[in-house]
Design an enzyme around this catalytic site. Sequence first.
Site, mmCIF file in Angstrom:
data_model
loop_
_atom_site.group_PDB
_atom_site.id
_atom_site.type_symbol
_atom_site.label_atom_id
_atom_site.label_comp_id
_atom_site.label_asym_id
_atom_site.label_seq_id
_atom_site.Cartn_x
_atom_site.Cartn_y
_atom_site.Cartn_z
ATOM 1 N N SER A 68 31.963 41.550 53.413
ATOM 2 C CA SER A 68 32.123 42.198 54.725
ATOM 3 C C SER A 68 30.852 42.035 55.537
ATOM 4 O O SER A 68 29.743 41.992 54.972
ATOM 5 C CB SER A 68 32.403 43.691 54.536
ATOM 6 O OG SER A 68 32.377 44.344 55.796
ATOM 7 N N TYR A 89 30.132 51.864 51.123
ATOM 8 C CA TYR A 89 30.990 50.680 51.287
ATOM 9 C C TYR A 89 30.145 49.445 51.596
ATOM 10 O O TYR A 89 30.304 48.393 50.957
ATOM 11 C CB TYR A 89 32.005 50.928 52.410
ATOM 12 C CG TYR A 89 32.784 49.686 52.808
ATOM 13 C CD1 TYR A 89 33.757 49.155 51.969
ATOM 14 C CD2 TYR A 89 32.517 49.027 54.013
ATOM 15 C CE1 TYR A 89 34.451 48.004 52.327
ATOM 16 C CE2 TYR A 89 33.209 47.892 54.373
ATOM 17 C CZ TYR A 89 34.179 47.377 53.530
ATOM 18 O OH TYR A 89 34.867 46.235 53.874
HETATM 19 P P1 NAP Z 1 44.098 46.643 53.383
HETATM 20 O O1 NAP Z 1 44.973 46.126 54.460
HETATM 21 O O2 NAP Z 1 43.906 48.100 53.238
HETATM 22 O O3 NAP Z 1 44.576 46.011 51.999
HETATM 23 C C1 NAP Z 1 43.913 46.365 50.823
HETATM 24 C C2 NAP Z 1 44.536 45.639 49.664
HETATM 25 O O4 NAP Z 1 43.780 45.945 48.472
HETATM 26 C C3 NAP Z 1 45.972 46.067 49.408
HETATM 27 O O5 NAP Z 1 46.696 44.937 48.985
HETATM 28 C C4 NAP Z 1 45.824 47.082 48.280
HETATM 29 O O6 NAP Z 1 46.971 47.192 47.443
HETATM 30 C C5 NAP Z 1 44.693 46.454 47.500
HETATM 31 N N1 NAP Z 1 43.980 47.399 46.629
HETATM 32 C C6 NAP Z 1 43.308 48.519 46.978
HETATM 33 N N2 NAP Z 1 42.820 49.118 45.872
HETATM 34 C C7 NAP Z 1 43.204 48.360 44.813
HETATM 35 C C8 NAP Z 1 43.009 48.454 43.414
HETATM 36 N N3 NAP Z 1 42.324 49.467 42.851
HETATM 37 N N4 NAP Z 1 43.544 47.485 42.623
HETATM 38 C C9 NAP Z 1 44.243 46.456 43.164
HETATM 39 N N5 NAP Z 1 44.471 46.326 44.479
HETATM 40 C C10 NAP Z 1 43.956 47.268 45.292
HETATM 41 O O7 NAP Z 1 42.608 46.056 53.536
HETATM 42 P P2 NAP Z 1 42.046 44.692 54.154
HETATM 43 O O8 NAP Z 1 41.439 45.022 55.448
HETATM 44 O O9 NAP Z 1 43.013 43.592 54.039
HETATM 45 O O10 NAP Z 1 40.852 44.466 53.136
HETATM 46 C C11 NAP Z 1 40.837 43.432 52.159
HETATM 47 C C12 NAP Z 1 39.395 43.148 51.807
HETATM 48 O O11 NAP Z 1 38.700 42.762 53.002
HETATM 49 C C13 NAP Z 1 38.632 44.353 51.257
HETATM 50 O O12 NAP Z 1 37.787 43.948 50.209
HETATM 51 C C14 NAP Z 1 37.827 44.834 52.450
HETATM 52 O O13 NAP Z 1 36.670 45.504 52.070
HETATM 53 C C15 NAP Z 1 37.519 43.516 53.136
HETATM 54 N N6 NAP Z 1 37.175 43.627 54.551
HETATM 55 C C16 NAP Z 1 38.067 44.062 55.485
HETATM 56 C C17 NAP Z 1 37.675 44.148 56.816
HETATM 57 C C18 NAP Z 1 38.576 44.618 57.906
HETATM 58 O O14 NAP Z 1 38.121 44.829 59.047
HETATM 59 N N7 NAP Z 1 39.861 44.787 57.678
HETATM 60 C C19 NAP Z 1 36.369 43.800 57.187
HETATM 61 C C20 NAP Z 1 35.496 43.371 56.202
HETATM 62 C C21 NAP Z 1 35.906 43.274 54.900
HETATM 63 P P3 NAP Z 1 48.196 48.234 47.779
HETATM 64 O O15 NAP Z 1 48.979 47.588 48.897
HETATM 65 O O16 NAP Z 1 48.963 48.306 46.528
HETATM 66 O O17 NAP Z 1 47.559 49.508 48.201
#
Ligand code: NAP
Length: 247
Positions: free
Chosen positions: A143, A157
């Site tokens: 991130s 985080y």
């Molecule tokens: P999201 O839409 O909330 O999706 C999160 C995903 O992670 C879901 O598929 C969820 O599964 C899964 N997950 C959560 N806890 C888990 C666990 N204990 N074991 C297995 N799977 C788990 O989030 P996102 O924004 O796509 O984020 C994905 C990655 O990108 C993360 O690492 C986040 O830190 C990073 N990121 C995101 C952003 C942003 O702005 N969105 C920015 C920087 C970095 P379920 O569907 O079953 O809950």
Amino acid sequence: MSRIVMVTGGSRGIGAAAARLAAEQGYDVCINYNSNCEAAEAVATDVEKAGQQALVVQADTSKEADVLRLFETCDKQLGTLDALINNAGIVGHMTRMEDMQADAIDELFGINVRGYFLCAREAVRRMSTKHSGKGGTIVNTSSAAAYIGGGGEWIHYAASKGATDTMTFGLAKEVAKEGIRVNAVQPGLIETEIHATGMANRLEVMTPMVPMGRTGSAEEVAEVILWLLSDAASYVTGALVPVSGGR
Ligand code: NAP
């Protein structure tokens, strides 16, 4: 023969976009999720529509037994991995340092750091030429928070993503001669459901701070992840690639 990729947290957001794009690019996809089975199945349907095999596996990546079962199921049902997208993550609730709860720190580091290490370990055990593997690629979803710091929102985080970055370039060096490339993307403000955990209107509030003046989409991050996995990035390892609109 199709290549095989595992996407942790492949049910929603960036992971789901990466799983769908991987299928369009000819990968069979192991889609991991934690609790949202319906969302994972919807991604699997799209993977199959693209003509590729999909395997959906529930596993909490912070738990070692779950991670072992996830990789063993993938071995048996899809075959040996070519690529891992280490992506499952949470932001947790916003909190200042003086109010931080020990359990919340443990939960976040359990998923965002311990989980990434456990999955990377299992991938290396399968991919490394040192272990008779045929090589492979790993992309960690880090991130922009790692270099911004998360102050006033979620330092825990941001620190977990700092750990991801360090693991990325450390592991890249460790396995560079064993056929494995390891890179990371550092997404900025991306339109997924993750922000709602912290603040309902976070995207709206934060958008003016993005130099490009807009949020990014999960698909824009997926494009960079898939490029890093591809042979087009054959001389790229240990790289941290911001996908952040200049933030
Ligand atoms: P999201 O839409 O909330 O999706 C999160 C995903 O992670 C879901 O598929 C969820 O599964 C899964 N997950 C959560 N806890 C888990 C666990 N204990 N074991 C297995 N799977 C788990 O989030 P996102 O924004 O796509 O984020 C994905 C990655 O990108 C993360 O690492 C986040 O830190 C990073 N990121 C995101 C952003 C942003 O702005 N969105 C920015 C920087 C970095 P379920 O569907 O079953 O809950």
